[in-house]
Design a protein around this motif. Structure first.
Motif, PDB file in Angstrom:
ATOM      1  N   PRO A   1       0.797  -1.237   0.000  1.00 31.67           N
ATOM      2  CA  PRO A   1       0.000   0.000   0.000  1.00 31.67           C
ATOM      3  C   PRO A   1       0.828   1.286   0.000  1.00 31.67           C
ATOM      4  CG  PRO A   1      -0.952  -1.602   1.497  1.00 31.67           C
ATOM      5  CD  PRO A   1       0.357  -2.182   1.040  1.00 31.67           C
ATOM      6  N   MET A   2       1.853   1.358   0.832  1.00 35.26           N
ATOM      7  CA  MET A   2       2.656   2.572   0.912  1.00 35.26           C
ATOM      8  C   MET A   2       3.475   2.776  -0.369  1.00 35.26           C
ATOM      9  SD  MET A   2       2.012   4.164   3.728  1.00 35.26           S
ATOM     10  CE  MET A   2       3.441   5.202   4.002  1.00 35.26           C
ATOM     11  N   VAL A   3       3.856   1.672  -0.991  1.00 32.24           N
ATOM     12  CA  VAL A   3       4.603   1.765  -2.249  1.00 32.24           C
ATOM     13  C   VAL A   3       3.679   2.244  -3.360  1.00 32.24           C
ATOM     14  CG1 VAL A   3       5.855   0.452  -4.012  1.00 32.24           C
ATOM     15  CG2 VAL A   3       6.285   0.025  -1.579  1.00 32.24           C
ATOM     16  N   ARG A   4       2.485   1.648  -3.431  1.00 29.98           N
ATOM     17  CA  ARG A   4       1.532   2.062  -4.476  1.00 29.98           C
ATOM     18  C   ARG A   4       1.178   3.541  -4.336  1.00 29.98           C
ATOM     19  NH1 ARG A   4      -1.038   0.555  -8.548  1.00 29.98           N
ATOM     20  NH2 ARG A   4      -0.012  -1.470  -8.508  1.00 29.98           N
ATOM     21  N   ALA A   5       1.128   4.023  -3.112  1.00 33.83           N
ATOM     22  CA  ALA A   5       0.805   5.437  -2.888  1.00 33.83           C
ATOM     23  C   ALA A   5       1.915   6.360  -3.376  1.00 33.83           C
ATOM     24  CB  ALA A   5       0.534   5.678  -1.405  1.00 33.83           C
TER      25      ALA A   5
ATOM     26  N   VAL B   1       4.020   7.963  -9.093  1.00 37.35           N
ATOM     27  CA  VAL B   1       3.658   9.237  -9.709  1.00 37.35           C
ATOM     28  C   VAL B   1       3.510   9.094 -11.225  1.00 37.35           C
ATOM     29  CG1 VAL B   1       4.754  10.625  -7.907  1.00 37.35           C
ATOM     30  CG2 VAL B   1       6.088   9.941  -9.911  1.00 37.35           C
ATOM     31  N   TYR B   2       3.940   7.976 -11.766  1.00 37.80           N
ATOM     32  CA  TYR B   2       3.771   7.735 -13.204  1.00 37.80           C
ATOM     33  C   TYR B   2       3.729   6.229 -13.436  1.00 37.80           C
ATOM     34  CZ  TYR B   2       4.510   7.595 -18.230  1.00 37.80           C
ATOM     35  OH  TYR B   2       4.364   7.345 -19.567  1.00 37.80           O
TER      36      TYR B   2
ATOM     37  N   ASP C   1       9.848   8.582  -3.228  1.00 43.05           N
ATOM     38  CA  ASP C   1       9.965   8.350  -1.788  1.00 43.05           C
ATOM     39  C   ASP C   1       9.133   7.178  -1.273  1.00 43.05           C
ATOM     40  OD1 ASP C   1      11.822  10.402  -1.315  1.00 43.05           O
ATOM     41  OD2 ASP C   1      10.239  11.906  -1.248  1.00 43.05           O
ATOM     42  N   PRO C   2       9.292   5.990  -1.866  1.00 41.42           N
ATOM     43  CA  PRO C   2       8.654   4.815  -1.257  1.00 41.42           C
ATOM     44  C   PRO C   2       9.335   4.516   0.077  1.00 41.42           C
ATOM     45  CG  PRO C   2      10.162   4.138  -2.992  1.00 41.42           C
ATOM     46  CD  PRO C   2      10.086   5.636  -3.055  1.00 41.42           C
ATOM     47  N   PRO C   3       8.699   3.791   0.978  1.00 39.37           N
ATOM     48  CA  PRO C   3       9.307   3.512   2.284  1.00 39.37           C
ATOM     49  C   PRO C   3      10.679   2.853   2.129  1.00 39.37           C
ATOM     50  CG  PRO C   3       7.002   2.845   2.259  1.00 39.37           C
ATOM     51  CD  PRO C   3       7.346   3.198   0.853  1.00 39.37           C
ATOM     52  N   PRO C   4      11.696   3.341   2.829  1.00 35.84           N
ATOM     53  CA  PRO C   4      13.049   2.790   2.706  1.00 35.84           C
ATOM     54  C   PRO C   4      13.138   1.306   3.066  1.00 35.84           C
ATOM     55  CG  PRO C   4      13.082   4.892   3.863  1.00 35.84           C
ATOM     56  CD  PRO C   4      11.646   4.492   3.734  1.00 35.84           C
TER      57      PRO C   4
ATOM     58  N   LEU D   1      11.247   2.492 -11.163  1.00 33.02           N
ATOM     59  CA  LEU D   1      12.312   3.410 -10.752  1.00 33.02           C
ATOM     60  C   LEU D   1      11.908   4.193  -9.506  1.00 33.02           C
ATOM     61  CD1 LEU D   1      15.052   4.787 -11.321  1.00 33.02           C
ATOM     62  CD2 LEU D   1      13.798   6.453 -12.714  1.00 33.02           C
ATOM     63  N   PRO D   2      12.419   3.806  -8.329  1.00 35.72           N
ATOM     64  CA  PRO D   2      12.175   4.602  -7.123  1.00 35.72           C
ATOM     65  C   PRO D   2      13.067   5.850  -7.138  1.00 35.72           C
ATOM     66  CG  PRO D   2      12.789   2.313  -6.609  1.00 35.72           C
ATOM     67  CD  PRO D   2      13.141   2.564  -8.036  1.00 35.72           C
TER      68      PRO D   2
END
Length: 207
Positions: free
Chosen positions: A31-35, A38-39, A57-60, A74-75
């Motif tokens: 969920p936090m990654v999907r949020a 941006v593209y 800025d996905p969770p580290p 690409l994070p």
């Protein structure tokens, strides 16, 4: 580059098999990654297609930030200033390659001297793999060994050290019993201190 619908472009590769498709899909399903997308972010399991996807800025601690990706994801991690990227790189496992986009020569030198990675490329990406005059490979967690041209040959070649000396002479102070006199000779020879060797042989203390 890939048009309005990247899925229709022949320039976008498909994921090699379903296992790796699901591995990448699972990265995006957090969920936090999907949020943080941006593209992109769409996928087609039947065709093993994942749209080129940018995340900010996905969770580290998420899988996409702690596992190797090998996919079109690409994070992007935002930092206050580019110099902070050096500390960020050093805080994580060693990279296969660092790509740094900058014309600041001082910063380039810092990237080279203060980080550890398989290779460093400035102002481009992937191009170092095509240059067969420089070695390609990782270091630490990103791999070991290197290849390309002669580097491949050297990597799989054992350099056997061979030393040979004559029976004509030997250094008597190599053998026990050892004492301060012999130790001083060892130190002088190790330092190529010829005056010290002479003075010690004559029984004088150099100091």
């Amino acid at each position: 580059m890939f048009g309005e619908n990247p899925k229709e472009s022949y320039s976008v590769a498909r994921i090699v098999n379903k296992r790796h498709f699901l591995r990448l899909k699972n990265y995006l399903d957090e969920p936090m990654v999907r949020a943080s997308i941006v593209y992109g972010g769409s996928f087609d399991e039947d065709n093993l297609f994942i749209e080129p996807t940018i995340l900010v800025d996905p969770p580290p601690t998420s899988a996409i930030m702690t596992e190797e990706i090998f996919g079109p994801l690409l994070p992007v991690i935002t930092l206050s200033k580019i110099e902070d990227s050096i500390q960020f790189i050093k805080s994580r496992p060693k990279a296969l390659t660092i790509y740094a986009f900058t014309n600041n020569e001082t910063f380039k030198k810092r990237v080279i001297s203060e980080t550890s990675s398989g290779s460093v490329t400035f102002n481009d990406a992937v191009i170092q793999y095509a240059a067969d005059t420089i070695p390609f490979g990782g270091t630490g967690e990103s791999g070991f060994g290197k290849y390309h041209g002669k580097f491949s040959f050297d990597n799989f070649t054992h350099e056997k050290a061979v030393l040979s000396r004559s029976f004509l002479t030997d250094f008597w102070f190599r053998y026990p019993p050892w004492n301060d006199h012999k130790l001083q000779l060892f130190k002088s020879i190790y330092r190529f201190d010829y005056l010290g060797i002479l003075l010690t042989m004559l029984g004088f203390n150099k100091s």
